[in-house]
Design a protein around this motif. Structure first.
Motif, PDB file in Angstrom:
ATOM      1  N   HIS A 122      -8.780  -3.699  12.431  1.00  0.00           N
ATOM      2  CA  HIS A 122      -8.380  -4.719  13.401  1.00  0.00           C
ATOM      3  C   HIS A 122      -8.440  -4.120  14.805  1.00  0.00           C
ATOM      4  N   ARG A 170     -15.990  -8.616   5.014  1.00  0.00           N
ATOM      5  CA  ARG A 170     -14.920  -7.849   5.676  1.00  0.00           C
ATOM      6  C   ARG A 170     -13.742  -7.590   4.735  1.00  0.00           C
ATOM      7  N   ASN A 184      -9.795   5.849   6.951  1.00  0.00           N
ATOM      8  CA  ASN A 184      -9.875   6.287   5.554  1.00  0.00           C
ATOM      9  C   ASN A 184     -10.992   7.307   5.332  1.00  0.00           C
ATOM     10  N   HIS A 242      -7.955   1.309  10.030  1.00  0.00           N
ATOM     11  CA  HIS A 242      -7.713   1.872   8.709  1.00  0.00           C
ATOM     12  C   HIS A 242      -8.618   3.096   8.644  1.00  0.00           C
ATOM     13  N   PRO A 284     -12.029  -2.719   1.590  1.00  0.00           N
ATOM     14  CA  PRO A 284     -11.180  -1.813   0.810  1.00  0.00           C
ATOM     15  C   PRO A 284     -11.632  -1.688  -0.641  1.00  0.00           C
ATOM     16  N   LYS A 289      -6.141   7.285   2.657  1.00  0.00           N
ATOM     17  CA  LYS A 289      -5.976   6.145   3.561  1.00  0.00           C
ATOM     18  C   LYS A 289      -4.942   6.455   4.636  1.00  0.00           C
ATOM     19  N   GLU A 328       0.507  -1.456  10.140  1.00  0.00           N
ATOM     20  CA  GLU A 328       0.817  -2.729   9.497  1.00  0.00           C
ATOM     21  C   GLU A 328       1.192  -2.595   8.023  1.00  0.00           C
ATOM     22  N   HIS A 329       1.034  -1.441   7.422  1.00  0.00           N
ATOM     23  CA  HIS A 329       1.305  -1.319   5.985  1.00  0.00           C
ATOM     24  C   HIS A 329       2.734  -0.907   5.671  1.00  0.00           C
ATOM     25  N   TYR A 358       0.826  -1.208   0.000  1.00  0.00           N
ATOM     26  CA  TYR A 358       0.000   0.000   0.000  1.00  0.00           C
ATOM     27  C   TYR A 358       0.861   1.259   0.000  1.00  0.00           C
ATOM     28  N   TYR A 372     -12.184   1.595  10.037  1.00  0.00           N
ATOM     29  CA  TYR A 372     -12.524   0.182  10.230  1.00  0.00           C
ATOM     30  C   TYR A 372     -11.251  -0.606  10.478  1.00  0.00           C
TER      31      TYR A 372
HETATM   32  C1  MLT Z   1      -7.424  -4.309   5.447  1.00  0.00           C
HETATM   33  O1  MLT Z   1      -7.312  -4.637   6.613  1.00  0.00           O
HETATM   34  O2  MLT Z   1      -8.501  -4.364   4.845  1.00  0.00           O
HETATM   35  C2  MLT Z   1      -6.207  -3.879   4.710  1.00  0.00           C
HETATM   36  O3  MLT Z   1      -5.110  -3.705   5.521  1.00  0.00           O
HETATM   37  C3  MLT Z   1      -6.412  -2.908   3.629  1.00  0.00           C
HETATM   38  C4  MLT Z   1      -6.791  -1.460   3.858  1.00  0.00           C
HETATM   39  O4  MLT Z   1      -6.231  -0.726   4.641  1.00  0.00           O
HETATM   40  O5  MLT Z   1      -7.593  -0.913   3.135  1.00  0.00           O
END
Ligand code: MLT
Ligand code: ZN
Length: 465
Positions: free
Chosen positions: A376, A326, A385, A383, A330, A341, A422-423, A77, A374
């Motif tokens: 984890h 889920r 966004n 994320h 994205p 993002k 995490e990216h 990403y 949204y």
């Molecule tokens: C996710 O958890 O869906 C991915 O890491 C991708 C995102 O950030 O869009």
């Protein structure tokens, strides 16, 4: 100006038959990133099929001072695998180095080439009755080398940790062409500095990972997968506490999606469907190991309390449908149009307060923009966004991207969080790393880079300037 033709010939010869793609139409897929943020130009794309060939290519690159860009499944990403615009960098794809080297169900290890696709590695582990505990939306195309180089996260970090925690041994071609051979599956190995860790999360800036020995776990038995409607993020965090009180470490995943995330996935992704009776302000997707029985269902009901709209998957297909929804969040957002993002992590207890703080500030900066936070939540990773207002021109939002990033990341810092959960850093977040990282840590990173890669041939311009 590309590289001299005779030098390119020498590189091609080292990559072997079928091991190169010349600059031109066929190299296009290697010259842009997954999100099309960058358009680079490669001198050539090499696809060696052996570790010895990778070593020879790196040795030649070192002596001729040619920059190499390691390339896995190209799902970064952050533009981590894309060459710059000079036409002088060589992309080194690991795709042909894709063997499963060994599965050891006694020692619980899996040894693979770096170019092995994550899904293929998962299948190899499952074939031996074991679990490779890394799970990502892009698992059908991302490669183990890229997972290691970015220290990938995904949806089972809550229980098993990030990619770094799955690693027992590593094989790495160093920037001078030497091979670091630490491909051991030992659980205990206290022999000085743990040098393999330097290469995990280094995004190919310190060397090229060619193989890994990964931990395996028991396969989940009778996993319970459920979708719970919640009034919002704060309620999701409360539910996380309750579910963990009830099930402890058996909670393998805990993902949060606000209503808009689901709405866009349902609108734009064929096959996506909501397993609940009615729409809600938010949804939690939870997975719990060894809980799909009457006692497990009763404990979940006690944990969800007055959150009445709960769907428990009654079959593997239903569980897969929940995960499909889920994992396509994205895609739903990108099909809706332009987006900004951010990939942030925060202390879990502060997630809702963080969003409440950010929302009015964002509304003032980009009026009408829609927030989709949204992800984890069990790991404190959102994320974070933004999409434009319905019908609005995406360009206005994109033009405000720098100011939005500053607002979000400054607030993340104030909350004691991370601007990259995490990216990774890639090319996209080099400035952010300089701005927010502890100066002492940055100094150590630069020292390590200079010691291992003095000619700066390994993925220049990524992670560090
Ligand atoms: C996710 O958890 O869906 C991915 O890491 C991708 C995102 O950030 O869009
Ligand atoms: Zn994610």
């Amino acid at each position: 100006m590309s590289l001299p033709a005779d030098l390119l010939d020498r590189f091609r010869a080292l990559a072997g038959t079928g091991g190169h793609i010349d600059a031109g139409a066929d190299s296009a897929a290697y010259e842009t990133d997954f999100r099309h943020l960058y358009q680079g130009r490669a001198a050539a794309v090499l696809r060696p099929a052996s570790v010895a060939a990778v070593q020879a290519i790196v040795a030649l690159a070192a002596s001729e001072r040619v920059a190499l860009v390691p390339h896995g499944g190209n799902t970064s990403y952050c533009g981590g695998a894309t060459p710059d615009e000079s036409g002088r960098e060589i992309v080194l794809s690991l795709a042909r180095l894709n063997a499963i080297r060994a599965v050891d169900p006694v020692g619980n290890t899996l040894t693979v080439d770096a170019g092995c696709v994550l899904a293929a590695a998962q299948v190899a582990a499952a074939g031996a009755g074991r679990l490779l505990a890394l799970s990502l939306g892009s698992e059908g195309s991302c490669q183990i080398g890229g997972n290691l180089s970015t220290n990938a996260g995904g949806t089972s970090v809550l229980r098993y940790g990030m990619m770094r925690e799955q690693v027992l041994g590593l094989e790495v071609v160093l920037p001078d062409g030497r091979l670091l051979d630490q491909l051991r599956g030992l659980r205990k190995d206290n022999t000085g500095y743990d040098v393999k860790q330097w290469f995990i999360g280094a995004e190919g800036t310190l060397g090229i990972i060619t193989g890994a020995c990964l931990k395996l776990h028991p396969l989940p038995r009778a996993p319970l997968t459920a979708m719970v409607a919640v009034p919002g993020l704060a309620a999701a965090v409360t539910l996380l506490g309750r579910v963990r009180d009830a099930f402890g470490d058996a909670v393998t995943a805990f993902e949060f999606m606000p209503e808009l995330a689901v709405t866009l996935a349902l609108r734009h992704v064929a096959g996506a469907r909501l397993p609940l009776a009615a729409a809600a302000p938010g949804y939690v997707l939870v997975e719990i190991d060894a809980a799909d029985d009457a006692a497990g269902h009763a404990r979940l009901a006690a944990a969800t309390g007055d959150l009445a709209d709960v769907a428990i998957a009654a079959s593997t297909e239903q569980a897969q449908a929940m995960w499909f929804l889920r994992e396509h969040v994205p895609e739903g957002q990108s099909r809706e149009g332009a987006s900004l993002k951010h990939d942030v992590s925060l202390p879990v207890a502060t997630l809702a307060e963080f969003v409440a703080c950010a929302e009015p500030r964002l509304a003032a900066l980009v009026p009408g923009a829609r927030l989709i936070a949204y992800g984890h939540v069990g790991d404190g990773n959102l994320h974070f966004n933004l999409s434009p207002a319905p019908g609005a021109d995406g360009q206005t939002l994109l033009a405000a991207g720098g100011a939005v990033r500053r607002l979000v990341h400054d607030l993340v810092r104030d909350f004691g969080g991370s601007f990259s959960a995490e990216h990774g850093i890639g090319r996209l977040k080099v400035d952010e790393l300089e701005r927010y990282e502890d100066p002492v840590a940055l100094d150590l990173m630069r020292t390590l880079k200079a010691a291992l890669d003095p000619h700066r041939i390994m993925n220049p311009g990524k992670v560090l300037r």
